[in-house]
Scaffold this motif. Structure first.
Motif: not given
Lengths: 710, 76
Positions: A566-579
């Motif tokens: 879950q944690e990894a999925a969140v990190a990945s999603a956040r990265l995708e949405a980042s600048y």
């Protein structure tokens, strides 16, 4: 505008022991900087001595580049006469120490007489008497002092013998009233009219200085254009021929020196270099054994930089990680905490991780330099290197580049020809550095079968070797290509003194290591840290609340999975949405022809911080979890499972993998390298040209590979 | 027939006496590095592939230079 501290300049031939004496006189009280207005590194330090009234006094000791005469042959050497001819220069010395190699008296004294004729208070430091002794030469310092009327001090720069006497002599010279000038060679003898007119026009007192105005005015930074033109007119008026004058001057100086040398020097037998130097040369310059020996030396350097440096690097890495972890937990959570830990501290960590490699590499190169072996390497490699517009001296940086381009580019300082140095700086990053190794390993493991070919050779190993060779070929070919476009300002020449072999002085090696680490951390480090922080900001923030929304979504879709997934999925999603993620999406059309998607795009961008970041970024993006980067097998499996959304087949086909490999063989290394190129070339012009060139090369070869294989 | 020889023509171990220089610009560099007319030059070693060469000047110190540079030093 003079500061209260006296300034003393150290001058001498290359290999006269000048730098050793500098270390001996200043110890660790030394700094490096730039000479004002020119891009030449200046070494200076504090010299402590006892003044006549018994008090301790400090003087600034400036180490000037080694020269054979005051008529410079390179831009580094230019500095010396630019300072000595200009009393207004901030580094203009109050006194000069000329270091003279006793084993080569006549040639070393040539420079001495030139400096003396400029009328500066002067001390002659007679060095290397032990070497002279071993060559059956004995030098009498008193006999030498008489004709010149200057203090002559016998010293041994390696052991420190005679240094107190030298300090005393400096002190005496500084306190002395200026006596009437007596020239060793008065230019009035041949050029009376011209000298008198120049003296009158520029209010000069010294005849020889006036002559320097005539001969070198184009290079003097302190003269303005009308002044230079006026001098050109005077040259015209007296139909002065510079080359003739200089040749005549040099020959006359040597002629007048000959009886002085004969009187001061006693020959006790056949003069020859020490027997062991001759014996070693027979072996190290041998057409076959010379290369074998060189290969062995290379092997040791590789071993040191790859294997031995790994232990301290791992320790530093662990210490940084621990410090970041501790800070993260200790300080209250929040943006400031993240910026401090993930941005600033991670950036500093990225700088200090290089310290062991830099120290090892510079220590070893310093060792080769000190021992006298480096000159031999240059000789056996010169012909090969010349074919590509480089110089025998370019070998060292190219080899060092396999470890890390950052220290390698710093070693180019030993190349005196600025053109050949620039070419070397431009192509050194094409050598595959150690940070690219993890990328190579993972991608090769993905697509190259682990098979044995021809009985003993491992196919994966062969491909790896091929990539390194490709880097070397790319570097040499690029040097040749650049040499077609960059005009050569100074002709290449290779007259090189072959010093006798010497046992290295460990303290000197220590200074070299300390100095290189210090200047790397302080100067290149600043820029690396700055870019790290920018990258952190780009990867941590996104437009609006999109990052939070994406994270929320990721949490929901993985709600049944374990906490780490879950944690990894969140990190990945956040990265995708980042600048950074947006940027990845933005450049996707550009990298599509290479077979990459936006995820690889982000990895390409972040790996600009440092090559090793690529693997870490990949693991974050592919939801492997932060710790997974330790376990290459897991990453490999994940990469194998990654599907191409368009074709449904595996994302990492041989075409994509080889295309990525090609990209990393040629792509502009990392921002640390860019920072160091900026520092060494003193401007953004060359790092930017280099970036564009390598990007073009990387993109082109990756594109060709992908199109051919897919 | 006597032709002028230069340092690049020397054989390994052979000694020549420097007579003059044939390249004006190069001569100054060579002079400053210690190649003096009247000085003995001995060809000490030749790098693999024949270039550069190592010579000993006046018996006491060794210099390495390229063949084209050595060719501008006329010896007898």
């Amino acid at each position: 505008m003079k500061s209260s501290q006296n300034k003393i300049a150290l001058i001498g031939n290359p290999n006269s022991g000048k730098s050793t004496l500098f270390n001996q006189l200043t110890g660790l009280r030394q700094k490096t900087g730039n000479f004002p207005g020119v891009t030449v590194e200046k070494k200076f330090g504090t010299l402590r001595y006892t003044s006549p009234d018994g008090k301790q006094a400090d003087a600034t000791l400036i180490d000037l580049p080694g020269i054979y005469s005051i008529y410079p042959k390179s831009r580094d050497e230019q500095v010396v006469v630019d300072i000595l001819a200009n009393p207004q220069h901030p580094d203009y010395p109050d006194a000069v120490i000329v270091v003279v190699d006793a084993s080569n008296l006549q040639r070393n004294l040539l420079l001495f007489t030139e400096i003396a004729d400029l009328g500066l208070p002067i001390v002659l430091a007679l060095n290397m008497l032990d070497v002279a002794e071993s060559m059956n030469l004995q030098v009498n310092a008193v006999q030498l002092a008489m004709p010149f009327a200057v203090p002559v001090v016998r010293i041994n720069a390696r052991t420190g013998e005679g240094v107190p006497n030298l300090k005393e002599a400096i002190n005496r010279v500084l306190g002395q009233e200026q006596v009437a000038m007596s020239y060793f060679l008065d230019p009035l003898e041949t050029q009376e009219g011209l000298v008198e007119e120049v003296k009158k026009t520029y209010a000069l007192e010294n005849n020889y200085l006036a002559m320097q105005y005539v001969c070198q005015h184009d290079e003097f930074t302190f003269l303005n254009r009308p002044e230079r033109q006026q001098l050109d007119e005077l040259i015209e008026k007296y139909s002065f021929d510079k080359t003739d004058f200089l040749t005549h001057e040099t020959i006359t100086r040597y002629e007048r020196l000959r009886p002085i040398v004969q009187k001061a020097q006693t020959v006790k037998g056949a003069i020859d270099q020490p027997a062991w130097t001759r014996r070693l040369d027979r072996f190290l310059l041998h057409p076959i054994w010379g290369y074998v020996a060189f290969l062995f030396v290379l092997l040791v350097i590789f071993q040191a930089v790859f294997a031995w440096a790994q232990y301290p690097m791992d320790m530093l890495d662990m210490a940084t990680a621990e410090a970041i972890d501790w800070t993260k937990k200790t300080l209250p959570e929040g943006v400031l905490n993240d910026l401090l830990t993930d941005g600033l501290m991670a950036g500093i960590g990225g700088v200090i991780i290089f310290i062991p490699q830099i120290a090892f590499l510079f220590g070893l190169v310093g060792l080769l330099e000190e021992s006298g072996y480096m000159a031999r390497v240059m000789v056996i490699m010169d012909k090969l290197m010349r074919k590509f517009g480089l110089n025998g001296r370019s070998v060292v940086p190219l080899i060092s580049g396999v470890a890390c381009a950052v220290p390698a580019i710093m070693t180019t300082r030993s190349i005196n020809n600025p053109y050949e140095r620039l070419l070397t700086i431009l192509v050194t990053p094409l050598m595959s550095c150690s940070a690219r190794l993890p990328i190579y390993t993972i991608l090769i493991a993905l697509v190259v079968p682990d098979e044995t070919v021809l009985g003993i050779l491992n196919l994966q190993g062969l491909v790896l070797l091929g990539l390194y060779l490709l880097g070397l070929v790319g570097a040499l070919a690029s040097a040749w290509l650049f040499s077609l476009f960059i005009p050569r300002r100074e002709p290449s020449y290779f007259i090189l003194e072959m010093p006798t072999y010497k046992l290295p002085r460990w303290s000197h090696i220590g200074y070299i290591m300390f100095d290189s680490v210090k200047s790397f951390v302080l100067e290149a480090g600043k820029i690396i840290v700055a870019i790290s922080i920018i990258l952190w900001v780009l990867a941590s923030y996104g437009p609006g609340d999109r990052m939070d929304v994406a994270a929320e979504q990721a949490l929901q879709t993985t709600s049944s999975a374990s906490a780490s997934i879950q944690e990894a999925a969140v990190a990945s999603a956040r990265l995708e949405a980042s600048y950074a993620g947006h940027f990845g999406r933005f450049i996707e059309p550009a990298i599509r022809p290479l077979g990459y998607d936006w995820k690889i795009g982000i990895a390409l961008i972040t790996s600009f911080a440092a090559r090793e970041v690529f693997v870490g970024t990949m693991s974050t993006i592919y939801s492997i979890g932060a710790e997974a980067s330790e376990d290459a097998l897991t990453i490999r499996k994940r990469l194998q499972q990654e599907r191409n959304p368009q074709t449904g087949g595996p994302m990492y086909t041989p075409a994509v993998s080889f295309s990525l490999l090609m990209f990393y063989v040629f792509a502009m290394m990392c921002m640390s390298t860019m920072a160091v190129v900026y520092r060494e070339t003193h401007g953004w012009k060359w790092p930017i040209i280099q970036l564009i060139y390598t990007m073009f090369l990387a993109y082109g070869s990756a594109w060709a590979t992908y199109q051919l294989l897919s | 027939m006597v032709t002028s020889r230069n340092v690049a023509d020397l054989k390994k171990g052979e000694i020549g006496i420097i007579k003059s220089f044939s390249d004006r610009e190069m001569s100054l560099k060579l002079l400053e590095m210690g190649f003096l007319p009247g000085c003995e030059v001995r060809l000490d070693a030749v790098a693999p592939f024949g270039d550069p060469i190592c010579v000993r000047v006046g018996g006491c110190y060794c210099l390495s230079l390229r063949r084209n540079e050595a060719a501008s030093i006329v010896v007898e």
